[in-house]
Design an enzyme around this catalytic site. Structure first.
Site, short mmCIF file in Angstrom:
data_model
loop_
_atom_site.label_atom_id
_atom_site.label_comp_id
_atom_site.label_asym_id
_atom_site.label_seq_id
_atom_site.Cartn_x
_atom_site.Cartn_y
_atom_site.Cartn_z
N CYS A 1 0.83 -1.20 0.00
CA CYS A 1 0.00 0.00 0.00
C CYS A 1 0.87 1.26 0.00
O CYS A 1 1.45 1.60 -1.02
CB CYS A 1 -1.00 -0.04 1.15
SG CYS A 1 -2.37 1.14 0.95
N HIS B 1 -3.50 -5.11 0.48
CA HIS B 1 -2.98 -5.53 1.79
C HIS B 1 -2.95 -7.06 1.91
O HIS B 1 -3.83 -7.67 2.51
CB HIS B 1 -3.85 -4.93 2.90
CG HIS B 1 -3.59 -3.48 3.14
ND1 HIS B 1 -2.67 -3.02 4.05
CD2 HIS B 1 -4.12 -2.38 2.53
CE1 HIS B 1 -2.65 -1.70 4.02
NE2 HIS B 1 -3.52 -1.28 3.11
N GLU C 1 -1.10 -8.82 3.80
CA GLU C 1 -0.93 -9.24 5.20
C GLU C 1 -2.27 -9.45 5.88
O GLU C 1 -2.36 -10.19 6.89
CB GLU C 1 -0.09 -8.21 5.96
CG GLU C 1 -0.81 -6.99 6.49
CD GLU C 1 -1.25 -5.98 5.43
OE1 GLU C 1 -1.93 -5.00 5.79
OE2 GLU C 1 -0.89 -6.15 4.25
#
Length: 238
Positions: free
Chosen positions: A115, A215, A217
């Site tokens: 990001c 994202h 993660e």
């Protein structure tokens, strides 16, 4: 390889509260730590600090670098005036992360930008940003509500490293109101959303230098991107 590789993760520097304390703190969402750990590396927190040769010294000790998400990059970094919707600048974090990215690229260290991390990579190599994406595309599907990830499909460039990891398209979790515009020197766009927004950049010829606007993660059910990154890290250390 004599041990698990060390992967640095850049961090926030924010006021935070815990227990009886309320003071400035270096912090990172646990999701990043979990993603790096699950991929087989040891995460090392890299809080903003004076540079002074530290990034270059770190590259000799780390095996990979994750540039995490976070606040908007200061538009002064790419010669623009701030949009009314652009967040307040965070000079210590900008200074630190720009220096880390340049040191990692110079050292050939595997790098994954998430990001804001994608945006830092692009601006560090001379690119710029769309400061408020709804002005460009006319809607807010990339950031639908505060603290709410939105699933969307991105298509990838067929002969890219990213396509080799994710295939021709992937469903990803987005949360951003800015995006890359002019592409930095040497970088290659390798993923797009249906509205044409660039969703990922690669640096061809690098061991692993990839930034994604989404994202990964936050999506432990799809660990492919972090696993591929750590695989590149392990190849460096073997």
């Amino acid at each position: 390889m004599t041990g698990l590789p060390l992967v640095g993760i850049t961090s926030y520097l924010e006021r935070a509260a815990w227990g009886v304390w309320d003071q400035p703190a270096a912090l990172i969402p646990q999701l990043y730590v979990d993603a790096v750990t699950a991929a087989g590396a040891v995460p090392v927190l890299l809080p903003p600090q004076p540079t002074g040769g530290v990034p270059e010294a770190l590259m000799a000790r780390l095996d990979g670098l994750v540039v995490a998400g976070g606040p908007d990059v200061d538009p002064a970094r790419y010669g623009a005036r701030p949009h009314e919707r652009t967040g307040a600048p965070h000079p210590p974090r900008d200074d630190w992360e720009f220096a880390l990215v340049r040191a990692a690229l110079a050292a050939g260290l595997p790098l994954l930008g998430v990001c804001r991390g994608l945006q830092v990579l692009n601006v560090a190599l001379g690119g710029d940003l769309v400061q408020h994406l709804p002005d460009r595309i006319g809607e807010q599907s990339h950031q639908v509500a505060p603290a709410t990830f939105h699933r969307r499909v991105v298509r990838t460039e067929p002969d890219s490293r990213l396509a080799g990891i994710l295939g021709g398209q992937a469903e990803v979790l987005c949360y951003h109101h800015q995006a890359v515009d002019r592409i930095g020197t040497g970088l290659r766009p390798v993923a797009w959303s249906a509205d044409g927004t660039v969703e990922a950049l690669e640096l061809p010829g690098a061991r692993f230098a990839l930034g994604v606007q989404w994202h990964p993660e936050a999506d432990p059910g799809d660990p492919r991107l972090f696993r591929s990154f750590v695989n590149a890290v392990e190849e460096k250390t073997s």
